[in-house]
Design an enzyme around this catalytic site. Sequence first.
Site, PDB file in Angstrom:
ATOM      1  N   ILE A  93       7.413  30.654  44.765  1.00 39.73           N
ATOM      2  CA  ILE A  93       8.517  30.717  45.728  1.00 39.73           C
ATOM      3  C   ILE A  93       9.882  30.572  45.061  1.00 39.73           C
ATOM      4  O   ILE A  93      10.914  30.657  45.734  1.00 39.73           O
ATOM      5  CB  ILE A  93       8.359  29.627  46.805  1.00 39.73           C
ATOM      6  CG1 ILE A  93       8.350  28.253  46.165  1.00 39.73           C
ATOM      7  CG2 ILE A  93       7.104  29.867  47.636  1.00 39.73           C
ATOM      8  CD1 ILE A  93       8.338  27.103  47.157  1.00 39.73           C
TER       9      ILE A  93
ATOM     10  N   GLN B  55      12.070  30.478  40.947  1.00 34.62           N
ATOM     11  CA  GLN B  55      12.036  30.585  39.493  1.00 34.62           C
ATOM     12  C   GLN B  55      13.253  29.889  38.907  1.00 34.62           C
ATOM     13  O   GLN B  55      14.379  30.153  39.324  1.00 34.62           O
ATOM     14  CB  GLN B  55      12.023  32.051  39.056  1.00 34.62           C
ATOM     15  CG  GLN B  55      12.143  32.268  37.566  1.00 34.62           C
ATOM     16  CD  GLN B  55      10.987  31.649  36.811  1.00 34.62           C
ATOM     17  OE1 GLN B  55       9.831  31.829  37.196  1.00 34.62           O
ATOM     18  NE2 GLN B  55      11.290  30.919  35.753  1.00 34.62           N
ATOM     19  N   GLY B  56      12.999  29.007  37.991  1.00 37.03           N
ATOM     20  CA  GLY B  56      14.069  28.344  37.270  1.00 37.03           C
ATOM     21  C   GLY B  56      14.089  28.797  35.831  1.00 37.03           C
ATOM     22  O   GLY B  56      13.225  29.553  35.387  1.00 37.03           O
ATOM     23  N   ALA B  57      15.089  28.346  35.099  1.00 36.03           N
ATOM     24  CA  ALA B  57      15.206  28.742  33.698  1.00 36.03           C
ATOM     25  C   ALA B  57      14.065  28.188  32.869  1.00 36.03           C
ATOM     26  O   ALA B  57      13.709  28.760  31.844  1.00 36.03           O
ATOM     27  CB  ALA B  57      16.540  28.268  33.139  1.00 36.03           C
TER      28      ALA B  57
ATOM     29  N   GLY C 289      10.989  27.328  34.247  1.00 39.08           N
ATOM     30  CA  GLY C 289       9.679  27.544  34.852  1.00 39.08           C
ATOM     31  C   GLY C 289       9.795  27.956  36.302  1.00 39.08           C
ATOM     32  O   GLY C 289      10.895  28.146  36.832  1.00 39.08           O
TER      33      GLY C 289
ATOM     34  N   LYS D  94       5.826  22.400  40.422  1.00 38.19           N
ATOM     35  CA  LYS D  94       6.835  22.966  39.516  1.00 38.19           C
ATOM     36  C   LYS D  94       6.245  23.005  38.119  1.00 38.19           C
ATOM     37  O   LYS D  94       5.776  21.995  37.604  1.00 38.19           O
ATOM     38  CB  LYS D  94       8.125  22.155  39.516  1.00 38.19           C
ATOM     39  CG  LYS D  94       9.178  22.791  38.614  1.00 38.19           C
ATOM     40  CD  LYS D  94      10.478  22.034  38.597  1.00 38.19           C
ATOM     41  CE  LYS D  94      11.471  22.741  37.694  1.00 38.19           C
ATOM     42  NZ  LYS D  94      12.741  22.021  37.576  1.00 38.19           N
TER      43      LYS D  94
ATOM     44  N   ASP E  23      23.827  11.826  44.846  1.00 36.76           N
ATOM     45  CA  ASP E  23      23.940  13.233  45.224  1.00 36.76           C
ATOM     46  C   ASP E  23      23.423  13.438  46.642  1.00 36.76           C
ATOM     47  O   ASP E  23      22.676  14.377  46.906  1.00 36.76           O
ATOM     48  CB  ASP E  23      23.151  14.096  44.238  1.00 36.76           C
ATOM     49  CG  ASP E  23      23.643  15.542  44.227  1.00 36.76           C
ATOM     50  OD1 ASP E  23      24.719  15.783  44.797  1.00 36.76           O
ATOM     51  OD2 ASP E  23      22.956  16.397  43.662  1.00 36.76           O
TER      52      ASP E  23
END
Length: 915
Positions: free
Chosen positions: A626, A628-630, A632, A649, A739
């Site tokens: 669902i 995509q990161g840098a 993984g 993840k 945050d």
Amino acid sequence: MSNANQKENVPSLGLPRTHGTLNVNALKATDILKHKGKLNEVNSDQSTTNENDEVQEEAVFLDDPVHFTRVSSSSELSAALSVNTTEQEQDEEKGTEHAELEPAEEDTVEVDTIRNNGDKTYSTIRESASDFETTNNTLIEISKNSSTYSSTEFLNNNNNGISNSNRATIDSESKLRMNKLREGSSTSLSNDSNGFNGMISSNQASTVLSTPSQKPSSTTNTITKANNGGSTRAQKEKHTSPKLPSTVTAPSSHRKSADLSKTNKLPSTTAKRTPKQAVTSSSPKEPAKRKSSTSKMKGMFSSLVQNMKRNSSDNRKSASSLSSVSSSSSSTLKISTPYNPKHIYHVGVDARTGEYTGLPEEWERLLASSGISRKEQQQNMQAVIDIVNFYQDVADHTGEEKVIKTFDPKKQNPLVRDSLSKYEQVDDNRTSYASGGTPTLEQNGFHTSSTPRSRTSLTSPTAGYSMISTPPMATQEKYIPTRPAPKPPGQQTPSSNASLTPKMQNATMSPIKENISSPVTKSEVDDELLLSKKNASLPKLPSDDSSSHKKSATDSAPTSVETDTETVKVPPIPKTTPTVPAKASRRSNEKKKEERERNKKLLYAKLTEICSPGDPKSKYRDLIKIGQGASGGVYIAHDTESEDSVAIKQMNLEKQPKKELILNEILVMRESKHSNIVNFIDSYLAKGDLWIVMEYMEGGSLTDVVTHCLLSEGQIGAVCRETLKGLQFLHSKGVLHRDIKSDNILLSLKGNIKLTDFGFCAQINENNLKRTTMVGTPYWMAPEVVSRKEYGPKVDIWSLGIMIIEMIEGEPPYLNETPLRALYLIATNGTPKLKEPEALSDTLTKFLDWCLKVDPSERATATELLDDPFITEIAEDNSSLSPLVKLARIKKLEEQEEDAGTDETEPETTPDTTI
């Protein structure tokens, strides 16, 4: 010679004498008996000859002061010149150049230089006459006219060891007399340097005379001759004795006489000199001798010129060698670290105009483009300086990843403390469990950060599930609004929401093996995109760029992303990097590399300890990618035992810049089991990839609800209550979230609310994607963070108050302002103003005011807010949020269908940048 010897010499010659001391150690013997042979014919007294022989035997030593006498009468001179010629010839064989000066009736009286201790000074008094009779008459005439002769001046040698000239000075009357004497063929007194140099060249020897290094304080020799008395009276004043002599050597001529050679070899011996050696009669040979002297003088000058040329050539050679050495050494020299720095910029305020003075041009452009007017700058100079410095700190941040911050390591269990202690020395820049630079608030047991940190929660694009950070984003992504400004009423724009699954019910499940084994194809593209962003120029002014994106081969459905960037150019900060020698740099790099390898091994060893063994593919099935990161991808899967949905993840550890933070986060989340926190389930380490299994919240983030729906005060109260419960738990564990915003509040379909650190969610749209990738926006920051002051857990309470405004108005305050101006307004305005404050109840208004107190000491804690009437009386049940979650999902699906239709009709021209 000594004074005693001189007293004995006075009666031997029968002449009245006056003593005059020259400031030299010794003088060589003078030709005192040049015409003694003629005098012997007049007066052949043998005793006088014997006494004269004794005078010659008692020659002066080099260390004795030199004395000279002058004769005042011609009668005395004629009596002194009675010496046998045969004895003169005998003395000539012995002769060296040491004797006292006797100015008798002589053709030439010469005072030559004598070698002593390597020093030399030339002095001479030369009196020449054409013949004996002329000399006698001349001396008588000089005596009658009371001519006065001054003593010899001594000049020091030059640097080449050669005296330019040592002159015997004569008074003006004597000079006039000498002119007359020359015209009458009388005695010629040569006192200039030519005669002296001629004498030196005739000797053809290098002589050295010891001269004092200091001039005497006072030396006066005055010789006065009586006009008619025939006696000489000398007045002499005492002088100070010189100190250690300085040595100067004169170049010797190529031709040397035998007599001077003997003298140079035996400088301290006494010798007799016969008159034959000293007498120069007026004979026909005299012109020849003068010619010889002239030629010898020319030879001496030519030798001098050759020596000077040789010395100059040697100097040039030495200078060239030095320059070559310096040039060769300069190629290997390194520039040292800067010293004596200059204060280039000094910012002040003009007392007359009230404007800033001395601001760097970059700052002026930044302030001008930020929307901060000059009036605002003048009113809050310190605030402007603080926010500019803060902005630069964040812009120059190297990408420290956002994790759940801890401020009381003592509250953690021993397992966490022990595991973290190994890595505290590895990276001093991380924030979790860092003890340095965090002053302790003893009353609460909290640590407050002395240095405000930027909001660097590097969230994954899927606004729902991540406790592990992705690599740092580019600098220009730090202060970007997370959503665009609200659309004007009645205006419709094509939806550009990103769709993970346009129709979720029809989405096909990819096999587990395919999703796990195949490397994410967008990872490489995203890595290049991140690198290009990091290496790009400083942020530009706000701009809106839209681009369509192609479908991903690895995604189960097409996705699109709209890049909406709003950036501000940051002035460069000059930094001084000291130059390190090459060897030291290599050693330092090798040490760092070894340390990295060692830390990497420790990290893998620790991860192996805490991670579950086995293959995650055997425990979880139906993985659907669902996001995509840098580093993984993010997947949805089902547990094979419980059939519960989970979020997984997958991270490539080699691409993680802060591997220690991953370990810290896992350890913290394992201890943070709470109903209002997205819980950590399990972790696996397989083939170099770390798999993190977390609780899945299918409802998405609160941002979807805020964007598409309006919340009532009861629903706002429900969100606040659940959020405060999670914050209360984190604060009790000594953890700062830092945050809190709608992106990091996740909901289930039933309306349950949980906090997450990085905002992963199952479905993302354009706004979600922007908010998660461009993290660290200042709009939720507390004033103490912006103003670079110490802060504690109450920064989360301020962020909660901003999130309440976000739920009321659909966006946080100052969202339409530039990031720098937003920072300025947060620092100067204090509590932000609502657009329609009258629409709120008094209970909500008081609750909001308590959350947004500028002074942290007046701001409420999470426990205090949970007891507020707004929470206890107005807040509704969580189930009231369920319809909002479903409504938000429906609107998202509609937007996704519109986007799918647009993608089918428009060609795909841009690469996929979905993260």
